[in-house]
Motif scaffolding. Structure first.
Motif, PDB file in Angstrom:
ATOM      1  N   PRO A   1       0.921  -1.119   0.033  1.00  0.00           N
ATOM      2  CA  PRO A   1      -0.189   0.041   0.003  1.00  0.00           C
ATOM      3  C   PRO A   1       0.661   1.184   0.206  1.00  0.00           C
ATOM      4  CG  PRO A   1       0.221  -0.879   2.307  1.00  0.00           C
ATOM      5  CD  PRO A   1       1.009  -1.841   1.179  1.00  0.00           C
TER       6      PRO A   1
ATOM      7  N   THR B   1       0.070   3.262   5.359  1.00  0.00           N
ATOM      8  CA  THR B   1      -0.671   2.104   6.312  1.00  0.00           C
ATOM      9  C   THR B   1      -1.297   2.964   7.326  1.00  0.00           C
ATOM     10  OG1 THR B   1       0.489   0.419   5.435  1.00  0.00           O
ATOM     11  CG2 THR B   1      -0.605  -0.077   7.450  1.00  0.00           C
ATOM     12  N   GLN B   2      -2.369   2.681   7.893  1.00  0.00           N
ATOM     13  CA  GLN B   2      -2.559   3.454   9.122  1.00  0.00           C
ATOM     14  C   GLN B   2      -2.624   2.490  10.484  1.00  0.00           C
ATOM     15  OE1 GLN B   2      -6.846   3.789   9.970  1.00  0.00           O
ATOM     16  NE2 GLN B   2      -6.392   5.653  11.140  1.00  0.00           N
ATOM     17  N   MET B   3      -1.738   3.024  11.547  1.00  0.00           N
ATOM     18  CA  MET B   3      -1.360   2.062  12.285  1.00  0.00           C
ATOM     19  C   MET B   3      -2.535   2.165  13.553  1.00  0.00           C
ATOM     20  SD  MET B   3       1.173   0.906  10.799  1.00  0.00           S
ATOM     21  CE  MET B   3       2.285  -0.103  11.742  1.00  0.00           C
ATOM     22  N   SER B   4      -2.403   1.382  14.406  1.00  0.00           N
ATOM     23  CA  SER B   4      -3.543   1.107  15.290  1.00  0.00           C
ATOM     24  C   SER B   4      -3.724   2.261  16.264  1.00  0.00           C
ATOM     25  CB  SER B   4      -3.351  -0.008  16.288  1.00  0.00           C
ATOM     26  OG  SER B   4      -1.879  -0.140  16.731  1.00  0.00           O
ATOM     27  N   ASP B   5      -2.541   2.925  16.552  1.00  0.00           N
ATOM     28  CA  ASP B   5      -2.794   4.390  17.321  1.00  0.00           C
ATOM     29  C   ASP B   5      -3.018   5.665  16.665  1.00  0.00           C
ATOM     30  OD1 ASP B   5      -0.323   4.968  15.770  1.00  0.00           O
ATOM     31  OD2 ASP B   5       0.982   5.220  17.281  1.00  0.00           O
ATOM     32  N   GLY B   6      -3.270   5.145  15.013  1.00  0.00           N
ATOM     33  CA  GLY B   6      -3.844   6.495  14.194  1.00  0.00           C
ATOM     34  C   GLY B   6      -2.862   6.903  13.415  1.00  0.00           C
TER      35      GLY B   6
ATOM     36  N   GLN C   1       2.208   5.223   8.482  1.00  0.00           N
ATOM     37  CA  GLN C   1       3.508   4.671   8.082  1.00  0.00           C
ATOM     38  C   GLN C   1       3.723   4.441   6.888  1.00  0.00           C
ATOM     39  OE1 GLN C   1       5.427   1.564  10.651  1.00  0.00           O
ATOM     40  NE2 GLN C   1       4.807   0.533   9.224  1.00  0.00           N
TER      41      GLN C   1
ATOM     42  N   LYS D   1       6.476   2.937   3.732  1.00  0.00           N
ATOM     43  CA  LYS D   1       7.649   2.003   3.627  1.00  0.00           C
ATOM     44  C   LYS D   1       8.422   2.239   2.607  1.00  0.00           C
ATOM     45  CE  LYS D   1       8.427  -2.946   3.135  1.00  0.00           C
ATOM     46  NZ  LYS D   1       7.533  -4.367   2.772  1.00  0.00           N
TER      47      LYS D   1
ATOM     48  N   PHE E   1      10.964   2.391   7.602  1.00  0.00           N
ATOM     49  CA  PHE E   1       9.568   2.677   7.898  1.00  0.00           C
ATOM     50  C   PHE E   1       9.548   4.166   8.622  1.00  0.00           C
ATOM     51  CE2 PHE E   1       9.702  -1.700   8.235  1.00  0.00           C
ATOM     52  CZ  PHE E   1       8.739  -2.244   7.041  1.00  0.00           C
TER      53      PHE E   1
ATOM     54  N   ARG F   1       7.180   6.856  10.288  1.00  0.00           N
ATOM     55  CA  ARG F   1       5.767   7.020  10.725  1.00  0.00           C
ATOM     56  C   ARG F   1       5.608   8.384  11.359  1.00  0.00           C
ATOM     57  NH1 ARG F   1       4.215   2.256  15.239  1.00  0.00           N
ATOM     58  NH2 ARG F   1       4.729   1.043  13.702  1.00  0.00           N
TER      59      ARG F   1
END
Lengths: 283, 471
Positions: B369, B372-377, B380, B382, B430, B432
């Protein structure tokens, strides 16, 4: 045939039209050499290689050459080169494998084709998944765990999550309350009353007392959604559940990851796990 | 058919004898005579001795010139050229092509006449032939003679020597691609790699056949440069030319006969006899002429004998022969154009050679992608970084990213990037960032790698982008 290209000296065919004679000039020598070399090559080729179509099959040729045999030999050659590395991969401890840049790179590059063949169909070429259908592998949100051991377990045995359909267990008002709570929770605006009802309805058994998720049950306090964040999607998940028998609950969500044990060698699964781990969210 | 028509037809057949094309049916046995251009030819061909000795030069513990194909490196004394620097090759090719064009525009097929390997090797082969089998008359006689012990002995000697030259040529060529001393050991102990045998065999075959048998036929029918060069020649070009006005009408010299009505050409045909491609220069410039000047030597020697001025055949341009003034070399538009291209490509090569970067960096943003949306919002991205370290020592770098505030740089192997000597290991980086930091969908960023631990500090920059959700 005459030996030399001398228009004045060569014999003619005896035909003459208005004084123009038809000469018997030979083709150039290089041409004749090429011509003879070509047909000799053809004969030898026909004897050595399959080339004459017969009724059921072609002739076999003295060399016994076939395309598939050549392909298999090339594959065997490639396997022989890879064998020592695969052995090392199989023996290496998971943490050591992730810490060794050269071996990790080898695993990742080797797994690229396997990922394309077996995983990308659902999870996408870069592991991006498809919202509501297949999980995103490049984020750090894991239902079962994002460490290498768990990823290997997931690929080997497959996964099949389950969530009961609540349409017959909880009344419409209750389902709406839960939906409001889950959406608010994701935005960090959960109310104590909502959490109380969430616990009372039995959701906490799987999703945890604070809705922070459990083994296989998604964390409901983060921003990532397994099946979509809109109110309709959340309602559907709560009403019809996940992986219920589709004959009883046709609207249920299907979330099944097949097991790859037997389909892929343990080394391939391990290398695949390294690739998935390195997609962006490995723990 | 009328008599007149028949006469015309007869004329056609007479002309046709001139069309008679030498397609290799008869071997050309050229006479060798001494002279100015003969000497030039020896000097030029002696340059090829460099080809035979260069592979044995060593520099800094390895072969000075080595085309290392398995490792994709070209060693040229202290320089190492990597595939990334291959753009210079195109400039080198342009340089060579334009040099060929420029020289041809000024003085005809100088390359063909003096320097080309086909000419030079053929010259060596015919020199040997001349030493062993004698002059052209003796050679023709020997060819026609029945097989006697003497003929067998002479032919065997000649072909063995030809083969020795061919083998040396093949080994030398192969030696540019692998360690020369080891190659000899491998060949002599029959342990060489298959590809080395194939290269050797094809070089032996083609050297032996091209220089021994096909000779001028290669220039006539195989070589594209011969044809390309033909169109480079114009009225200003200096070529070996027969001075038609002075020479004609040609005629044999007879004792006591008046020669006043005749031209200077005594029709001795020595110019044809010495020609390695068998052309008659008196018929004008033609495709077979490699402008080697042998006919000039021959004609001059005859003019000396008959007490006439030299230069009946000489380097001259069409304009000169017509009595027109010849523009100065550097005032001809074509020479100026070629000169500019030559200058630019030379400058480019010098710039390239002096500016080969020790580390080549490429940053590829992940396409699938894009983010990427991470779990803390947070968001990220690559990146795959490929850094080629062309130096012979490991280099350590710090990586930082500019252009994006509050960016968190994550690498699998910690903050220090170690690039192994002469190698590439791709790695992921990565980035973020909190979604609130992103002002646009696409933010321009820059990766900066700074070396430490080395004497010369290196700073590499590479542009890239950080992509987030639509705002």
């Amino acid at each position: 045939m005459a030996k030399q290209n001398k228009p004045q000296q060569v014999p003619d065919t005896g035909y003459e039209w208005d004084g123009i004679r038809e000469l018997t000039n030979p083709p150039p020598r290089w041409w004749m050499i090429s011509f003879h070399a070509s047909w000799i090559f053809c004969v030898i080729y026909f004897i050595l290689y399959p080339s004459i179509p017969l009724i059921h099959d072609s002739n076999k040729g003295l060399l016994g050459w076939t395309q598939i045999k050549e392909f298999k030999e090339a594959v065997a050659e490639n396997d022989a080169i890879k064998a020592p590395y695969l052995k090392k991969i199989a023996e290496m401890d998971n943490q050591a494998l992730l810490a060794d840049p050269a071996m990790r790179n080898f695993a990742e590059s080797s797994a690229k084709a396997i990922f394309g063949d077996f995983c990308a169909g659902c999870h996408g070429a870069g592991g991006q998944g498809a919202l509501g259908l297949f999980p995103n592998l490049s984020d750090d949100n894991w239902l079962y765990g994002g460490d290498l051991d768990t990823i290997i377990e997931t690929i080997t045995d497959g996964r099949e999550g389950s969530m009961p359909a609540h349409i017959e267990m909880i009344d419409e008002a209750g389902i709406n309350t839960l939906t409001d709570f889950v959406i608010a929770s994701s935005q960090g605006k959960a109310t104590p009353e909502g959490l109380a009802y969430f616990n009372e309805a039995g959701c906490a058994d799987c999703h945890g007392e604070n809705a922070a998720g459990g083994d296989g049950a998604p964390n409901l306090t983060d921003t990532i959604w397994r099946f979509g964040s809109s109110r309709d999607e959340v309602l559907r998940t709560i009403r019809y559940g996940v992986n219920e028998d589709p004959e009883d609950v046709p609207q249920t969500r299907i979330a099944k990851m097949p097991a790859f044990e037997g389909k892929l060698s343990p080394e391939s699964i391990k290398m695949l796990a390294v690739k998935v781990h390195q997609l962006g969210g490995g723990k | 058919m009328s008599k007149q028509e028949y006469k015309e037809l007869e004329q056609l057949y007479t002309d046709a004898s001139h069309w008679s094309i030498n397609a290799g049916d008869e071997t050309i046995h050229a006479k060798r005579i001494a002279g100015r251009f003969r000497s030039y030819k020896w000097y030029a061909s002696s340059l090829w001795l460099l080809f035979f000795i260069t592979p044995y030069f060593r520099w800094e513990g390895q072969q000075a010139i080595l085309f290392d194909i398995p490792h994709r490196q070209f060693h040229f004394w202290s320089l190492t050229i990597w595939p990334q620097d291959v753009w210079m090759l195109s400039l080198v090719l342009i340089l060579l092509a334009i040099t060929l064009f420029a020289v041809t525009a000024i003085a005809g097929r100088v390359w063909c006449g003096y320097f080309c390997f086909q000419t030079v090797w053929t010259d060596w082969f015919t020199w040997l032939e001349n030493r062993i089998e004698g002059n052209p008359i003796q050679r023709r006689k020997l060819d026609a003679a029945p097989w006697t012990a003497r003929k067998i002995r002479l032919k065997l000697t000649k072909h063995s020597l030809w083969l020795i030259i061919s083998i040396l040529t093949g080994v030398t060529f192969t030696a540019y691609f692998t360690d020369a001393y080891q190659l000899w050991v491998d060949y002599l102990s029959l342990q060489a790699a298959l590809i080395a045998w194939i290269v050797l065999a094809s070089f032996i075959f083609f050297t032996y056949v091209f220089a021994g048998f096909m000779r001028e036929q290669v220039c006539f029918w195989l070589c594209p440069y011969a044809r390309i060069q033909s169109v480079m020649v114009d009225k200003d070009t200096e070529l070996p030319t027969y001075d038609l006005a002075r020479g004609e009408p040609r005629g044999k010299v007879h004792r006591n006969a008046s020669t006043e009505q005749k031209g200077d050409c005594i029709d001795c045909r020595l110019c044809v006899g010495v020609c390695p491609t068998g052309v008659d220069i008196r018929e004008g410039m033609q495709e077979g002429c490699i402008t080697c000047g042998m006919c000039i030597d021959a004609c001059d020697s005859i003019m000396d004998k008959v007490k006439r001025p030299r230069g009946l055949i000489r380097y001259a341009s069409r304009k000169e022969l017509n009595g027109q003034p010849l523009p100065a070399v550097f005032k001809r538009p074509r020479v100026i154009t070629y000169g500019i291209i030559l200058f630019l490509s030379t400058a480019g090569i010098i710039y390239g050679l002096t500016h080969i970067p020790p580390v080549e960096l490429s940053v590829v943003h992940e396409r699938q992608p894009l983010f990427t949306q991470m779990s803390d919002g947070s968001i990220q991205n690559k990146y795959t970084i490929k850094a080629v370290n062309k130096t012979t020592q490991a280099l350590k770098f710090h990586l930082r990213v500019t252009g994006l505030d509050g960016v968190d740089v994550r690498m699998p192997d910690g903050d220090i990037i170690t690039l192994q000597a002469e190698g590439t290991i791709p790695f992921h980086v990565f980035l973020r960032v909190k979604a609130s930091q992103l002002k646009k969908k696409k933010t321009k960023i820059r990766f900066i790698l700074e070396s430490f631990d080395t004497i010369d500090k290196m700073k590499l920059k590479k542009r890239s982008v950080f992509i987030g959700p639509a705002q």
